[in-house]
Design a protein around this motif. Structure first.
Motif, PDB file in Angstrom:
ATOM      1  N   SER A 181     -15.803 -14.173 -30.408  1.00 20.49           N
ATOM      2  CA  SER A 181     -15.362 -13.499 -31.633  1.00 20.49           C
ATOM      3  C   SER A 181     -16.535 -12.849 -32.354  1.00 20.49           C
ATOM      4  CB  SER A 181     -14.649 -14.500 -32.544  1.00 20.49           C
ATOM      5  OG  SER A 181     -15.554 -15.466 -33.063  1.00 20.49           O
ATOM      6  N   TYR A 182     -17.680 -13.523 -32.369  1.00 20.80           N
ATOM      7  CA  TYR A 182     -18.856 -12.923 -32.991  1.00 20.80           C
ATOM      8  C   TYR A 182     -19.351 -11.707 -32.195  1.00 20.80           C
ATOM      9  CZ  TYR A 182     -19.206 -17.107 -35.923  1.00 20.80           C
ATOM     10  OH  TYR A 182     -18.961 -18.108 -36.828  1.00 20.80           O
ATOM     11  N   ARG A 203     -12.145 -20.576 -38.367  1.00 21.24           N
ATOM     12  CA  ARG A 203     -12.158 -19.204 -37.851  1.00 21.24           C
ATOM     13  C   ARG A 203     -10.780 -18.732 -37.395  1.00 21.24           C
ATOM     14  NH1 ARG A 203     -14.719 -15.176 -38.352  1.00 21.24           N
ATOM     15  NH2 ARG A 203     -14.928 -14.560 -36.170  1.00 21.24           N
ATOM     16  N   LYS A 228     -10.650 -13.832 -39.899  1.00 22.17           N
ATOM     17  CA  LYS A 228     -10.028 -14.865 -39.074  1.00 22.17           C
ATOM     18  C   LYS A 228      -9.124 -14.205 -38.036  1.00 22.17           C
ATOM     19  CE  LYS A 228      -9.989 -18.746 -42.329  1.00 22.17           C
ATOM     20  NZ  LYS A 228      -9.135 -19.765 -42.985  1.00 22.17           N
ATOM     21  N   PHE A 229      -9.004 -14.816 -36.878  1.00 23.87           N
ATOM     22  CA  PHE A 229      -8.179 -14.274 -35.807  1.00 23.87           C
ATOM     23  C   PHE A 229      -7.091 -15.269 -35.418  1.00 23.87           C
ATOM     24  CE2 PHE A 229     -11.920 -16.321 -34.017  1.00 23.87           C
ATOM     25  CZ  PHE A 229     -11.390 -17.190 -33.078  1.00 23.87           C
ATOM     26  N   ILE A 270     -15.472  -9.601 -34.560  1.00 23.68           N
ATOM     27  CA  ILE A 270     -14.291 -10.031 -35.293  1.00 23.68           C
ATOM     28  C   ILE A 270     -14.790 -10.699 -36.572  1.00 23.68           C
ATOM     29  CG2 ILE A 270     -12.208 -11.465 -35.247  1.00 23.68           C
ATOM     30  CD1 ILE A 270     -12.217 -11.283 -32.224  1.00 23.68           C
ATOM     31  N   VAL A 309      -6.699 -13.424 -29.989  1.00 24.48           N
ATOM     32  CA  VAL A 309      -7.582 -13.849 -28.908  1.00 24.48           C
ATOM     33  C   VAL A 309      -6.765 -14.767 -28.003  1.00 24.48           C
ATOM     34  CG1 VAL A 309      -9.698 -15.054 -28.273  1.00 24.48           C
ATOM     35  CG2 VAL A 309      -9.635 -13.655 -30.347  1.00 24.48           C
ATOM     36  N   GLU A 356     -10.176  -5.756 -23.820  1.00 24.49           N
ATOM     37  CA  GLU A 356      -9.549  -5.425 -25.098  1.00 24.49           C
ATOM     38  C   GLU A 356      -8.356  -4.505 -24.879  1.00 24.49           C
ATOM     39  OE1 GLU A 356     -11.835  -4.629 -28.662  1.00 24.49           O
ATOM     40  OE2 GLU A 356     -13.683  -4.919 -27.516  1.00 24.49           O
ATOM     41  N   SER A 391     -11.368  -2.079 -33.250  1.00 21.00           N
ATOM     42  CA  SER A 391     -11.690  -3.133 -34.213  1.00 21.00           C
ATOM     43  C   SER A 391     -11.757  -2.610 -35.641  1.00 21.00           C
ATOM     44  CB  SER A 391     -13.018  -3.785 -33.833  1.00 21.00           C
ATOM     45  OG  SER A 391     -14.064  -2.824 -33.827  1.00 21.00           O
ATOM     46  N   THR A 440      -6.002  -9.450 -35.309  1.00 20.16           N
ATOM     47  CA  THR A 440      -6.730  -9.656 -34.052  1.00 20.16           C
ATOM     48  C   THR A 440      -6.202 -10.904 -33.354  1.00 20.16           C
ATOM     49  OG1 THR A 440      -8.728  -8.627 -34.951  1.00 20.16           O
ATOM     50  CG2 THR A 440      -8.980  -9.991 -32.982  1.00 20.16           C
ATOM     51  N   TYR A 474     -14.532 -10.198 -20.715  1.00 20.22           N
ATOM     52  CA  TYR A 474     -13.380 -10.049 -21.602  1.00 20.22           C
ATOM     53  C   TYR A 474     -12.785  -8.660 -21.454  1.00 20.22           C
ATOM     54  CZ  TYR A 474     -16.153  -7.213 -24.865  1.00 20.22           C
ATOM     55  OH  TYR A 474     -16.908  -6.220 -25.429  1.00 20.22           O
ATOM     56  N   MET A 497     -14.895 -19.385 -27.292  1.00 22.26           N
ATOM     57  CA  MET A 497     -14.026 -18.492 -28.052  1.00 22.26           C
ATOM     58  C   MET A 497     -14.696 -18.055 -29.358  1.00 22.26           C
ATOM     59  SD  MET A 497     -10.035 -19.163 -29.144  1.00 22.26           S
ATOM     60  CE  MET A 497      -9.677 -19.874 -27.539  1.00 22.26           C
TER      61      MET A 497
END
Length: 494
Positions: free
Chosen positions: A227-228, A258, A235-236, A232, A169, A156, A161, A167, A154, A223
């Motif tokens: 996120s974990y 989520r 919610k994204f 995050i 994704v 960023e 954060s 956020t 990934y 996904m």
């Protein structure tokens, strides 16, 4: 002994020595020479047969078409004689054969051959473009370890954060990678809105490990785990573009709790979606080239043939335009976009990262996902009451306790941007989404194509973010830890 008796030996009995009766060595015919001899004789025979065939055709034409009572002679004989009479003054410039019909037919034929040779020569004189080789940068991605032992790469962008207000994704489209995200979006714009943008490589793309049997549900789970892993906590928002939008739909279906919302540009729908009506299907398929239609047909019916085409195009190690490899029909603005230097530089890096592993299987899987049964339909995302249970046990429970009504579907906002000049993902697909998903907000963009609104357009990026999130509020304020300050004050008081 035979020589003494007056009997001369045959010439071929002399071998490699002196040949009697021929006054020299006897030549031996090699296999190579024998082959050349037969080939030459065969070519002579073909030429003779061709000449005879031509004479026969000429005689047939003379006896059937060029007779005085034939239709051709009756209709065209007069104009031809009149033209020959007018061109008689040119006889002095003709060869010895002064027959006008014969001479001018020969000249016309020669003229046509010369023009054809000039055209071919002019085309061959133009410098052929050199085949560019694809450059792949050394691996440099950050990766996480998934529960099943795979690694997911990934990237960023934007604010950290700890101070991110929003956020995003984003999953990439076909023949792309984590480097895409929102192409060309400025760091200052992300800072202004307080956005943290996280993009990742799909399984088998870029530096992510392949998945042995992936589907859209496993894509949504990747996904979720991502996120974990990147902390995050809230919610994204999910972002999808073109082919990558199928993974956005999957997130809305399988992990709706989520996801805060979604915005999609050029949303791709299964072209074989049974829920599409005839008009929507016709308007979708008519925009595509014959080769693209053929590739969709192969993907759906005979996917085993896809590796051949992929290995001879984007997996060949060469570099070419995306519209040629994916058989895209582009409008004028899209064609101008992919010719720009900034797009070309982006395309080289993104393509090299996408095909880094040189494995054809992930691309075949992604193509099949686009045209196969997703396991759900877009209409399933509508908010609806959850089906109540059935049976005696449920009836007994309902006597003592009234069942709570639960809602299913996706409760958050969905924004869709669709270019009306898009020939890759036609507007008919957005029309279908708007029909079956009335809650989705579809923003129709006049004169925009497939690339023009999403790639390297600062104004477009600002419009999208403002439409979804309102006026920019910047990142969250940094929370100062007040505990150490209180301790210091206490120490000073003492």
């Amino acid at each position: 002994m035979d020589e003494v008796n007056g009997v001369m030996p045959p010439p071929y009995a002399a071998g490699a020595g002196v040949g009697f009766g021929f006054g020299g060595n006897v030549p031996r015919v090699s296999k190579d020479g024998d082959w050349r001899f037969h080939a030459t004789e065969f070519a002579k025979g073909v030429a003779e047969l061709s000449v005879e065939f031509g004479k026969g055709c000429r005689d047939v034409v003379r006896q059937s078409v060029l007779r005085d009572d034939s239709f051709v002679v009756r209709k065209l004989g007069g104009p031809c004689k009149s033209a020959c009479t007018k061109l008689r003054f040119l006889n002095e410039y003709l060869p010895e054969d002064r027959d006008l019909m014969h001479s001018w037919s020969v000249i016309s034929f020669v003229f046509a051959v010369v023009v054809a040779v000039l055209i071919v020569t002019s085309e061959s004189d133009t410098t052929a473009p050199l085949i560019q080789k694809l450059h792949i940068d050394p691996p440099n991605a950050t990766r996480i370890l998934l529960p099943d032992g795979r690694h997911l790469a990934y990237q960023e962008q934007g604010v950290p954060s700890e101070i991110a207000r929003i956020t995003l994704v984003a999953s990439h489209s076909f023949l792309s990678s984590r480097l895409a995200g929102i192409p060309g979006i400025k760091a200052s714009l992300l800072q202004e809105f307080g956005i943290r943008l996280v993009t990742y490589d799909l399984p088998g793309f870029g530096e992510s490990d392949p998945h042995p049997g992936r589907n859209l549900e496993s894509s949504a789970m990747d996904m979720l785990y991502l996120s974990y892993a990147v902390h995050i906590t809230e919610k994204f928002w999910v972002v999808g573009y073109s082919g990558g939008s199928i993974h956005t739909w999957a997130a809305l279906k399988y992990i709706p709790d989520r996801v805060a919302g979604a915005f999609i540009v050029a949303p791709l729908i299964n072209p074989y979606e049974p829920g599409m009506n005839k008009v929507e299907k016709y308007r979708t398929w008519e925009k595509w080239t014959s080769k693209r239609k053929f590739m969709y047909f192969l993907t759906r019916k005979f996917p085993a043939f896809l590796p051949y085409f992929y290995r001879h195009s984007f997996l060949s190690g060469n570099l070419d335009q995306i519209d040629k490899w994916l058989s895209m029909s582009l409008g004028k603005r899209d064609k101008a976009m992919i010719e720009e230097v900034k797009y070309q530089d982006f395309w080289k890096r993104d393509l090299g990262e996408s095909v880094r592993q040189g494995n054809v299987k992930p691309f075949v899987e992604e193509a099949i996902l686009q045209v196969s049964n997703w396991g759900f339909t877009i209409s399933d995302l509508n908010i609806q009451k959850k089906r109540q249970g059935k049976g005696v046990i449920f009836w007994l429970k309902s006597i003592y306790k009234r069942p709570r009504e639960e809602l299913t579907g996706f409760l958050g906002p969905i924004h869709i941007w669709q270019g009306m000049e898009d020939r890759v993902v036609p507007p008919s697909m957005s029309d279908y989404v708007q029909r079956v998903l009335p809650g989705a907000m579809v923003h129709k963009l006049l004169y925009e194509g497939h690339f023009t609104y999403f790639y390297f357009c600062d104004e477009c990026h600002r419009q999208m973010l403002t439409t979804v999130f309102g006026n920019p509020q910047g990142p969250l304020p940094i929370k100062l830890d007040s505990a150490p300050i209180e301790n210091n004050n206490n120490e000073e008081t003492e």
